[in-house]
Write a protein that holds these residues in place. Structure first.
Motif, PDB file in Angstrom:
ATOM      1  N   VAL A   1      41.291  20.291  58.163  1.00 26.84           N
ATOM      2  CA  VAL A   1      42.412  19.362  58.321  1.00 26.84           C
ATOM      3  C   VAL A   1      43.380  19.988  59.317  1.00 26.84           C
ATOM      4  O   VAL A   1      43.669  21.187  59.256  1.00 26.84           O
ATOM      5  N   LEU A   2      43.818  19.170  60.289  1.00 24.93           N
ATOM      6  CA  LEU A   2      44.760  19.654  61.303  1.00 24.93           C
ATOM      7  C   LEU A   2      46.186  19.519  60.777  1.00 24.93           C
ATOM      8  O   LEU A   2      46.569  18.466  60.257  1.00 24.93           O
ATOM      9  N   GLU A   3      46.957  20.595  60.926  1.00 27.64           N
ATOM     10  CA  GLU A   3      48.380  20.560  60.566  1.00 27.64           C
ATOM     11  C   GLU A   3      49.153  21.214  61.703  1.00 27.64           C
ATOM     12  O   GLU A   3      48.905  22.392  61.999  1.00 27.64           O
ATOM     13  N   ASP A   4      50.055  20.489  62.319  1.00 25.90           N
ATOM     14  CA  ASP A   4      50.903  21.039  63.387  1.00 25.90           C
ATOM     15  C   ASP A   4      50.080  21.806  64.415  1.00 25.90           C
ATOM     16  O   ASP A   4      49.414  21.216  65.228  1.00 25.90           O
ATOM     17  N   ASP A   5      50.126  23.136  64.313  1.00 35.94           N
ATOM     18  CA  ASP A   5      49.486  23.955  65.348  1.00 35.94           C
ATOM     19  C   ASP A   5      48.329  24.786  64.802  1.00 35.94           C
ATOM     20  O   ASP A   5      47.991  25.816  65.324  1.00 35.94           O
ATOM     21  N   HIS A   6      47.762  24.336  63.690  1.00 36.29           N
ATOM     22  CA  HIS A   6      46.610  25.072  63.172  1.00 36.29           C
ATOM     23  C   HIS A   6      45.672  24.148  62.389  1.00 36.29           C
ATOM     24  O   HIS A   6      46.044  23.039  61.991  1.00 36.29           O
ATOM     25  N   LEU A   7      44.467  24.651  62.209  1.00 30.07           N
ATOM     26  CA  LEU A   7      43.446  23.916  61.477  1.00 30.07           C
ATOM     27  C   LEU A   7      43.152  24.699  60.202  1.00 30.07           C
ATOM     28  O   LEU A   7      42.876  25.902  60.265  1.00 30.07           O
ATOM     29  N   ALA A   8      43.222  24.028  59.044  1.00 28.12           N
ATOM     30  CA  ALA A   8      42.791  24.656  57.797  1.00 28.12           C
ATOM     31  C   ALA A   8      41.318  24.307  57.600  1.00 28.12           C
ATOM     32  O   ALA A   8      40.893  23.186  57.887  1.00 28.12           O
ATOM     33  N   ILE A   9      40.542  25.285  57.125  1.00 28.83           N
ATOM     34  CA  ILE A   9      39.090  25.122  57.023  1.00 28.83           C
ATOM     35  C   ILE A   9      38.626  25.556  55.637  1.00 28.83           C
ATOM     36  O   ILE A   9      39.082  26.586  55.125  1.00 28.83           O
ATOM     37  N   VAL A  10      37.729  24.776  55.038  1.00 27.21           N
ATOM     38  CA  VAL A  10      37.095  25.211  53.788  1.00 27.21           C
ATOM     39  C   VAL A  10      35.585  25.191  53.998  1.00 27.21           C
ATOM     40  O   VAL A  10      35.048  24.295  54.661  1.00 27.21           O
ATOM     41  N   GLN A  11      34.918  26.205  53.458  1.00 30.09           N
ATOM     42  CA  GLN A  11      33.498  26.391  53.747  1.00 30.09           C
ATOM     43  C   GLN A  11      32.738  26.784  52.487  1.00 30.09           C
ATOM     44  O   GLN A  11      33.101  27.746  51.797  1.00 30.09           O
ATOM     45  N   VAL A  12      31.669  26.016  52.180  1.00 31.69           N
ATOM     46  CA  VAL A  12      30.716  26.403  51.129  1.00 31.69           C
ATOM     47  C   VAL A  12      29.329  26.076  51.678  1.00 31.69           C
ATOM     48  O   VAL A  12      29.058  24.921  52.021  1.00 31.69           O
ATOM     49  N   GLY A  13      28.455  27.086  51.796  1.00 35.68           N
ATOM     50  CA  GLY A  13      27.086  26.810  52.249  1.00 35.68           C
ATOM     51  C   GLY A  13      26.870  27.140  53.713  1.00 35.68           C
ATOM     52  O   GLY A  13      27.562  27.992  54.278  1.00 35.68           O
ATOM     53  N   ASP A  14      25.920  26.451  54.332  1.00 33.65           N
ATOM     54  CA  ASP A  14      25.519  26.854  55.689  1.00 33.65           C
ATOM     55  C   ASP A  14      25.742  25.785  56.753  1.00 33.65           C
ATOM     56  O   ASP A  14      25.177  25.868  57.837  1.00 33.65           O
ATOM     57  N   SER A  15      26.553  24.770  56.456  1.00 31.63           N
ATOM     58  CA  SER A  15      27.027  23.921  57.552  1.00 31.63           C
ATOM     59  C   SER A  15      28.077  24.749  58.302  1.00 31.63           C
ATOM     60  O   SER A  15      28.513  25.781  57.810  1.00 31.63           O
ATOM     61  N   ARG A  16      28.446  24.319  59.499  1.00 28.93           N
ATOM     62  CA  ARG A  16      29.293  25.196  60.316  1.00 28.93           C
ATOM     63  C   ARG A  16      30.442  24.463  60.989  1.00 28.93           C
ATOM     64  O   ARG A  16      30.361  23.264  61.245  1.00 28.93           O
ATOM     65  N   ALA A  17      31.498  25.221  61.299  1.00 31.23           N
ATOM     66  CA  ALA A  17      32.558  24.749  62.197  1.00 31.23           C
ATOM     67  C   ALA A  17      32.563  25.664  63.418  1.00 31.23           C
ATOM     68  O   ALA A  17      32.485  26.891  63.282  1.00 31.23           O
ATOM     69  N   TYR A  18      32.611  25.038  64.602  1.00 32.63           N
ATOM     70  CA  TYR A  18      32.702  25.780  65.864  1.00 32.63           C
ATOM     71  C   TYR A  18      33.945  25.326  66.614  1.00 32.63           C
ATOM     72  O   TYR A  18      34.405  24.187  66.442  1.00 32.63           O
TER      73      TYR A  18
END
Ligand code: MN
Length: 393
Positions: free
Chosen positions: A100-117
């Motif tokens: 989720v984008l907030e102002d000037d940063h992105l919060a990220i949650v991760q479980v498993g082997d999908s990815r964010a790049y």
């Protein structure tokens, strides 16, 4: 900062019968989920989890990390409870990578082997860490990245949402800049297309939609072994003129054409071979005539080569290793942990434990999956010890 152009695409791929991935495009919140579990379990798990994220996409004044943490707990609760209430859904679970984008940063949650790049300044960086068997083996120095990419158990994840009453998620934030492009994707992309090719495709595409199509097409051209899903979004200084989500449906022209040969005819992981053959003969979803004779001959030659090697290995009766099957259950294999090609394996299952890989600590997994070829008795004894420790009597 705001979300600029964005697009998503999810595709069954070329080997699977169902699409067990789900995507959430609800700016400023995005997610991908990759379900697992027999029958309808995988699809349901991914959809339940995606539903929790899309239902709570609008901001509530709570900071992004706290929100994502709460959503992953709620999604876990829903998937786990549903699995408990229906024996045919037992063991279902899903990965989730949500941002989720907030102002000037992105919060990220991760479980498993999908990815964010993130693509910034022409350079692609993987932001998330895979919770997978091979990623652990790479981190502990037991496997190289190249070996991991070909490892027969590369699909086994060590953390999943919904398989246990509690879930361990990575939650973090990363600063954003205008011009950043973020990609969320399931392993159906990353097991088929290398990071270099993903970077090149994002840089060469004219917009987010074109990039999403090109990435799915690349995964399918490489064989399309698994469901493939991508979400792409750009960070801009001001609001984009058209913030409507653009959920695309892959036209066959983009993902399957009769001119592009399927890399291998043999079955996808976990799919019964006759099903895959039937799909190929029916021309898949496109029902296009496709010449399968050369592929059949190639598959036959590979299978014959495999039979010779398998015979030699099994003849020795000495090689055993411990791994995990497609559902994550600890398994003793006879043979050696290599695939000659997909579908031609140098090992077979001889014991499947009720214990699942995610139930063990990373240390226990590292010890168990160490690929020194142990005797069958040694392998079974190690597993029996862990079953006594971990599985409730
Ligand atoms: Mn997958």
């Amino acid at each position: 900062m705001k979300i600029g152009q964005h697009a998503s695409l999810t595709d069954t791929g070329r080997k699977r019968l169902r699409n067990e991935d789900a995507v959430v495009v609800s700016a400023p919140l995005f997610a991908v989920a990759d379900g697992m579990g027999g029958a309808k379990g995988g699809q349901l798990a991914a959809q339940l989890a995606a539903g929790v994220f899309s239902d709570h996409a609008s901001s509530s004044g709570i900071d992004g990390e706290t929100r994502l943490r709460a959503l992953v707990v709620e999604a876990n609760r829903q998937v786990f409870n549903r699995a408990q209430s229906d024996p045919s859904l037992a063991g279902m679970g899903t990965t989730v990578t949500a941002v989720v984008l907030e102002d000037d940063h992105l919060a990220i949650v991760q479980v498993g082997d999908s990815r964010a790049y993130r693509l910034r300044g022409g350079v692609l960086d993987q932001l998330t860490e895979d919770h997978s068997l091979v990623a652990e083996l790479v981190r502990s120095g037991r496997l190289t990245r190249e070996e991991a990419a070909l490892h027969p158990q590369r699909a086994v994840i060590t953390r999943a949402l919904g398989t246990d009453p509690t879930v361990a998620a990575d939650v973090f934030v990363t600063p954003t800049q205008p011009g950043d492009v973020f990609l969320l994707c399931t392993d159906g992309l990353t097991t088929m297309v290398g990071d270099g090719a993903i970077e090149h495709t994002l840089l060469e595409s004219k917009d987010a939609q074109a990039a999403a199509r090109a990435l799915v097409r690349a995964a399918n051209q490489a064989g399309g072994d698994d469901n493939v899903s991508v979400v792409i979004f750009e960070i801009v200084e001001d609001a984009w003129a058209d913030p409507e989500p653009q959920i695309l449906t892959a036209p066959d022209e983009d993902t399957l054409t009769s001119l592009e040969p399927v890399a291998l005819l043999s079955g996808g992981v976990g799919e019964p071979r006759e099903t895959v053959l039937a799909t190929a003969q029916a021309g898949g979803r496109g029902a296009r005539p496709r010449s399968i004779l050369p592929l059949l001959l190639t598959a036959l030659a590979l299978a014959l080569a495999g039979v010779v090697v398998v015979g030699a290995v099994w003849g020795s009766k000495r090689a055993y290793f411990v791994g995990a099957d497609e559902q994550g259950y600890i398994t003793v294999y006879q043979g050696v942990p290599w695939d000659i090609t997909e579908g031609v394996k140098l090992y077979r299952e001889i014991y499947v434990s009720p214990l699942r890989a995610p139930q063990l600590t990373p240390e226990e997994r590292a010890e168990l999956f160490d690929h020194d070829l142990a005797g069958e008795d040694v392998a079974r004894e190690r597993i029996a010890e862990l079953e006594r420790l971990v599985v409730a009597p």
